[in-house]
Design a protein around this motif. Structure first.
Motif, short mmCIF file in Angstrom:
data_model
loop_
_atom_site.label_atom_id
_atom_site.label_comp_id
_atom_site.label_asym_id
_atom_site.label_seq_id
_atom_site.Cartn_x
_atom_site.Cartn_y
_atom_site.Cartn_z
N UNK A 57 0.76 -1.14 0.01
CA UNK A 57 0.19 0.06 -0.09
C UNK A 57 1.14 1.42 -0.29
N UNK A 58 0.31 2.63 -0.66
CA UNK A 58 0.85 3.86 -0.85
C UNK A 58 0.66 4.59 0.30
N UNK A 59 1.63 5.05 1.47
CA UNK A 59 1.47 5.69 2.47
C UNK A 59 1.52 6.96 2.66
N UNK A 60 0.31 7.87 1.69
CA UNK A 60 0.73 9.15 1.77
C UNK A 60 0.95 10.83 2.51
N UNK A 61 1.87 11.23 2.68
CA UNK A 61 2.03 12.23 4.14
C UNK A 61 2.39 13.56 3.68
N UNK A 62 2.31 14.28 5.06
CA UNK A 62 3.23 15.98 4.74
C UNK A 62 4.50 15.20 4.90
N UNK A 63 6.06 16.24 5.23
CA UNK A 63 6.61 16.20 5.58
C UNK A 63 6.92 16.99 6.72
N UNK A 64 7.07 16.43 7.79
CA UNK A 64 7.06 17.60 9.08
C UNK A 64 8.47 17.87 9.41
N UNK A 65 9.44 17.09 9.91
CA UNK A 65 10.76 16.81 10.52
C UNK A 65 11.79 16.15 9.47
N UNK A 82 6.67 12.19 9.54
CA UNK A 82 5.42 12.80 9.04
C UNK A 82 4.70 12.79 9.63
N UNK A 83 3.22 13.61 8.49
CA UNK A 83 2.00 13.19 9.06
C UNK A 83 1.49 12.24 8.22
N UNK A 84 0.87 11.47 7.93
CA UNK A 84 0.44 10.58 6.81
C UNK A 84 -1.47 11.11 7.39
N UNK A 85 -1.95 10.30 5.44
CA UNK A 85 -3.15 10.60 5.40
C UNK A 85 -3.93 9.23 5.88
N UNK A 86 -5.29 9.18 6.00
CA UNK A 86 -5.56 7.90 6.18
C UNK A 86 -6.17 7.24 5.50
N UNK A 87 -4.79 6.30 5.05
CA UNK A 87 -5.36 5.32 3.34
C UNK A 87 -6.37 4.13 3.89
N UNK A 88 -6.08 4.05 5.16
CA UNK A 88 -7.13 2.64 5.02
C UNK A 88 -9.30 3.49 5.08
N UNK A 89 -9.49 4.08 5.22
CA UNK A 89 -10.84 4.27 5.30
C UNK A 89 -10.65 5.05 3.53
N UNK A 90 -11.47 4.34 2.98
CA UNK A 90 -11.66 4.16 1.21
C UNK A 90 -12.58 4.90 0.88
N UNK A 91 -13.08 5.27 2.08
CA UNK A 91 -15.01 6.16 2.04
C UNK A 91 -14.38 7.94 2.63
N UNK A 92 -13.41 8.34 3.33
CA UNK A 92 -13.20 9.31 3.78
C UNK A 92 -11.91 9.52 4.01
N UNK A 107 -8.33 16.50 5.46
CA UNK A 107 -8.58 16.84 7.01
C UNK A 107 -8.22 15.45 8.43
N UNK A 108 -7.64 13.85 6.72
CA UNK A 108 -8.01 13.10 8.02
C UNK A 108 -6.12 12.53 7.90
N UNK A 109 -6.35 11.80 8.52
CA UNK A 109 -5.34 11.75 9.28
C UNK A 109 -4.84 10.51 9.94
N UNK A 110 -3.60 9.44 10.10
CA UNK A 110 -3.90 8.09 10.56
C UNK A 110 -3.14 8.17 11.57
#
Length: 177
Positions: A57-65, A82-92, A107-110
C-alpha cells in the motif's frame, strides 16, 4: 561487523535538524518551510506492507521534520517525520477514480505511533485541489530530478547508436582506430 557494533551502541545524544534535504533525486522541504512558497516539496509517499500477506500500500503524507542521527564511527541516519493521511478509510480518507487518480482527504490523518520513515525510502508527490471532490487533494507522483523514463531499446538500436558515436569520434579524431 563494524556496522553492527556501531548500531548496537545506539546513536549519539546529538541530533541535527534540517528544513530541507536532497535524496534520491528529490528535494524535500518540511511543511512549515513550504507554507510561504509557491512550490511544494513536502509531499511524500512510501510503499509499505499491510496486515494482509504480501499486499503493498502507498502511504501518503506531509513531511514535518527531518532528523539526522549520528553514530559513533561517523555513521549517519536521516529520518523523515511525517503526518500520514488515512489511507485505510476508502470513503473518508482516500479515493481512486475511474482514471486511477488517487485523492486524499487532507483533514484525515492516520492515528499511528510510527511517524518516521528512512529518508532513502521516500519518494515525493504533489497535492493539487481535486475539483470533483471538494476539500480533497489529488496525488501526483513524478520522477526525480534529472531522470527520465527508460524506454525499451532493442539491441539493434543500441548497436546503431554505438556505431554512429564511433564513426563521429573517428572523424573528429582521425588517430583513433
Amino acid at each position: 561487523m563494524a556496522d553492527l557494533l556501531t548500531l548496537s551502541r545506539g546513536p549519539m545524544k546529538y541530533v541535527t535538524r534540517f528544513k530541507g534535504y536532497i535524496i534520491n533525486g528529490y528535494r524535500f522541504h518540511v511543511q512549515d518551510y513550504d507554507k510561504g512558497l509557491r512550490t511544494q516539496n513536502c509531499g511524500i509517499v512510501v510503499a509499505g506492507e499491510t496486515d494482509e500477506e504480501g499486499k503493498i500500500i502507498d502511504y501518503y503524507g506531509d513531511l514535518t521534520d527531518i532528523l539526522e542521527l549520528q553514530f559513533i564511527g561517523g555513521r549517519r541516519l536521516v529520518l523523515f517525520r511525517c503526518m500520514w493521511f488515512d489511507v485505510y478509510d476508502n470513503e473518508r480518507g482516500v479515493k481512486m477514480d475511474e482514471y486511477d487518480f488517487v485523492s486524499v482527504n487532507p483533514q484525515r490523518f492516520l492515528k499511528t505511533d510510527e511517524p518516521f520513515v528512512l529518508a532513502n525510502q521516500a519518494s515525493q508527490v504533489f497535492y493539487a485541489r481535486d475539483h470533483s471532490n471538494k476539500g480533497w487533494n489529488v496525488v501526483r507522483k513524478f520522477l526525480p530530478r534529472d531522470t527520465f523514463d527508460d524506454m525499451q531499446k532493442n539491441d539493434n538500436d543500441s548497436e546503431d547508436l554505438h556505431y554512429s558515436i564511433d564513426r563521429k569520434r573517428k572523424r573528429t579524431h582521425p588517430g583513433l582506430e
